[in-house]
Design a protein around this motif. Sequence first.
Motif, PDB file in Angstrom:
ATOM      1  N   THR A  67      10.626  -0.721  16.976  1.00 45.04           N
ATOM      2  CA  THR A  67      11.464  -0.013  18.614  1.00 45.04           C
ATOM      3  C   THR A  67      10.186   1.550  18.702  1.00 45.04           C
ATOM      4  O   THR A  67       9.489   2.007  18.438  1.00 45.04           O
ATOM      5  CB  THR A  67      12.524   1.038  17.660  1.00 45.04           C
ATOM      6  N   ALA A  68      10.352   1.719  20.197  1.00 40.58           N
ATOM      7  CA  ALA A  68       9.862   2.621  20.655  1.00 40.58           C
ATOM      8  C   ALA A  68       9.841   4.052  19.945  1.00 40.58           C
ATOM      9  O   ALA A  68       9.090   4.880  20.170  1.00 40.58           O
ATOM     10  CB  ALA A  68      10.724   3.042  22.628  1.00 40.58           C
ATOM     11  N   GLN A  69      10.942   4.352  19.710  1.00 39.08           N
ATOM     12  CA  GLN A  69      11.946   5.165  19.022  1.00 39.08           C
ATOM     13  C   GLN A  69      10.675   5.230  17.298  1.00 39.08           C
ATOM     14  O   GLN A  69       9.725   6.513  16.693  1.00 39.08           O
ATOM     15  CB  GLN A  69      12.785   5.565  17.712  1.00 39.08           C
ATOM     16  N   SER A  70      10.086   3.955  16.491  1.00 40.57           N
ATOM     17  CA  SER A  70       9.338   4.210  15.668  1.00 40.57           C
ATOM     18  C   SER A  70       8.077   4.711  16.003  1.00 40.57           C
ATOM     19  O   SER A  70       7.008   4.694  14.841  1.00 40.57           O
ATOM     20  CB  SER A  70       9.955   2.439  14.738  1.00 40.57           C
ATOM     21  N   GLU A 110      13.012  13.038   7.529  1.00 42.88           N
ATOM     22  CA  GLU A 110      12.738  14.082   8.493  1.00 42.88           C
ATOM     23  C   GLU A 110      11.800  15.083   8.337  1.00 42.88           C
ATOM     24  O   GLU A 110      11.468  15.461   7.000  1.00 42.88           O
ATOM     25  CB  GLU A 110      13.956  14.369   8.184  1.00 42.88           C
ATOM     26  N   ASP A 146      13.375   2.942  10.605  1.00 45.08           N
ATOM     27  CA  ASP A 146      14.169   3.436  12.560  1.00 45.08           C
ATOM     28  C   ASP A 146      15.364   2.010  12.461  1.00 45.08           C
ATOM     29  O   ASP A 146      16.303   2.420  12.780  1.00 45.08           O
ATOM     30  CB  ASP A 146      13.546   3.712  13.826  1.00 45.08           C
ATOM     31  N   ARG A 174       6.791   6.591  17.670  1.00 47.93           N
ATOM     32  CA  ARG A 174       7.053   8.018  18.467  1.00 47.93           C
ATOM     33  C   ARG A 174       6.919   8.435  16.881  1.00 47.93           C
ATOM     34  O   ARG A 174       5.974   9.543  17.036  1.00 47.93           O
ATOM     35  CB  ARG A 174       7.994   8.758  19.613  1.00 47.93           C
ATOM     36  N   ASN A 175       7.753   8.264  16.584  1.00 52.23           N
ATOM     37  CA  ASN A 175       7.640   8.975  15.179  1.00 52.23           C
ATOM     38  C   ASN A 175       6.234   8.592  14.428  1.00 52.23           C
ATOM     39  O   ASN A 175       5.986   9.692  13.608  1.00 52.23           O
ATOM     40  CB  ASN A 175       9.051   8.388  13.858  1.00 52.23           C
ATOM     41  N   LYS A 225      18.845   1.168  12.969  1.00 56.20           N
ATOM     42  CA  LYS A 225      19.850   0.426  14.259  1.00 56.20           C
ATOM     43  C   LYS A 225      20.524  -0.955  13.897  1.00 56.20           C
ATOM     44  O   LYS A 225      21.051  -2.078  15.003  1.00 56.20           O
ATOM     45  CB  LYS A 225      18.696   0.715  15.684  1.00 56.20           C
ATOM     46  N   ASP A 270       3.865  11.417  15.901  1.00 54.80           N
ATOM     47  CA  ASP A 270       4.625  12.436  15.005  1.00 54.80           C
ATOM     48  C   ASP A 270       3.991  12.570  13.516  1.00 54.80           C
ATOM     49  O   ASP A 270       3.420  13.924  13.223  1.00 54.80           O
ATOM     50  CB  ASP A 270       5.886  12.893  15.223  1.00 54.80           C
ATOM     51  N   CYS A 274       1.897   9.617  23.523  1.00 47.65           N
ATOM     52  CA  CYS A 274       3.013  10.778  22.649  1.00 47.65           C
ATOM     53  C   CYS A 274       2.551  12.198  22.178  1.00 47.65           C
ATOM     54  O   CYS A 274       3.161  12.982  23.031  1.00 47.65           O
ATOM     55  CB  CYS A 274       2.735  10.246  20.719  1.00 47.65           C
ATOM     56  N   GLY A 315       9.588   5.512  27.014  1.00 44.69           N
ATOM     57  CA  GLY A 315      10.519   6.719  26.284  1.00 44.69           C
ATOM     58  C   GLY A 315       9.698   7.938  27.405  1.00 44.69           C
ATOM     59  O   GLY A 315      10.951   8.993  27.353  1.00 44.69           O
TER      60      GLY A 315
END
Length: 557
Positions: free
Chosen positions: A302-305, A2, A334, A307-308, A338, A311, A48, A89
């Motif tokens: 993953t898309a999330q990873s 986080e 990530d 994006r992370n 999952k 960031d 992003c 995303g």
Amino acid sequence: MEEKKESLNFIEQIITDDLKSGKHKDITTRFPPEPNGYLHIGHAKSICLNFGLKKTFNGKTNLRFDDTNPSKEETEYVDSIIEDIKWLGFEYDNLFYASDYFDQLYDWAVMLINDGKAYIDEQTPELISEQRTNPTTKGIESPYRYRAIEESLRLFQEMKDGKHADGSMVLRAKVDMNSPNMHMRDPIMYRIMRKHHHRTGDKWCIYPMYDYAHGQSDYIEGITHSICTLEFEVHRPLYDWFLNQIDTTGKRPRQIEFARLNLTYTVMSKRKLLELVNNKYVNGWDDPRMPTISGMRRRGYTAQSIRNFADRIGVAKRENMIDVGLLEYMVREDLNKKANRVLGVLDPLKVVITNYPEDKTEEFDAINNPEDESAGKRKIGFSKVIYIEREDFMEDAPKKFFRLTIGSEVRLRYAYFIKCENVVKDDAGNITELHCTYDPESRGGQSPDGRKVKGTIHWVDSKTCIDAEIRLYDRLFVKEDPDDIGENETYVDYLNQDSLKTITAKLERRLLDVCPGQNFQFERKGYFCVDKDSKPVHPIFNRTVTLKDSWSKISEK
Ligand code: ATP
Ligand code: MG
């Protein structure tokens, strides 16, 4: 991990100020790819960033294809770019093409000629470039610089009408031949190019240059903040000059530059990626070794990873090189949440449990994901003959080797304690199988009498397991920065010859029923993703990333 956002980055600060001062009521950004290749992780950074600003400031983001150079552009690229953005995303508010503006751009060019601010130059591009000399020397004006406005108007019309040969003349802006900024030395606005355009077909045989088309397109769309990479900083005075010629409202886009993403052990320029594809160093744009979004998706990122990752690296004003290990770290982090766990043996060694009944089979409950209770449990089979990882047995084991060796005991994940009694070898002395005994009292891996077993290893049952093709990927290049090379070298010299190894592994039966794109953690071995070539009878897995955190620098922080 986080990450708490401590403060606004410099772009967010500029936007906040613009909203506060009332310069803008709302903001619009754009992502402007040229459809001449697939998107790579650098583009993901830009996506992003632009779409992130939309979210932060409740604004809009357009996707605009910068399709002003038909010689390299294709619809295949347009489709892949749209797919990649959606997969990441993000949703764009409008889909535009710079080619939508060809008529308007032409009209504005005519206006510039009428204002005496543009002229047709009939010199060769080489001569034009020579006459710009260098930043510390005055430029040489073209003999056509002061030709009659009517003549330029007529020739420009004729250029458009296809009356002149490719390369025979260009339209140039009349800016400043003595500017220390070379981009201001009468830049070319239009060239003649008889090329079929993926959208406008053969309507045009003249095409606008990037510097002219880009800012005007931003203006047409009402872009408020036009974010680009640092190499365009020197183009900014020209960007503003072109806007000065058409803007009467004062509401115009502001160009802001940030540092492009550079990643270790890869190349990112589309020209080079295209070469890798065309020369078959990789198997297409979505080869899992490619730094493309489609390659990373196929590999199991993953898309999330992604994006992370974007960031986490933030926006910088100075060029730097990011360790690919950070991206891998984000992927692991990530997938840990999952991916369902499974048992798979990559390098199988046969184990016969001598005291286990010949025909007996049983099943054990296995936890799908310890990070996610809702993922539930599954059954895994067990019988007299199993496979373990070859590296989990050692004949002459050092003291701290807590896996299997002759006379020692190890826990089979979810099953039993087994003890190695002896090994079977072939004529060459290679171990072909192990003979072990099991302790029936240790069912479920519980110690029956409090005796300690330090090691737990994974295994698969010979009766129920399946064979699967596994593609083990490694870095595509052996050099941290393949672009940083000597005079007589090319980045191709630094390709990793062992970047793909294909093996056949033995996996638990559950993996027969999988769909392309599914992620799994093979316990103790890494994350694997079902490849798009996978078939029900012949499953294929790509190794996404190993489990070990090889990015040591991050754990030190
Ligand atoms: P390349 O040099 O790889 O061919 P490009 O910059 O020509 O890439 P475009 O299609 O013009 O590719 O890029 C679309 C957008 O993505 C631009 O705004 C560009 O600044 C941004 N972009 C491209 N590469 C990177 C990168 N490595 N890091 C961040 N943003 C990037
Ligand atoms: Mg470009």
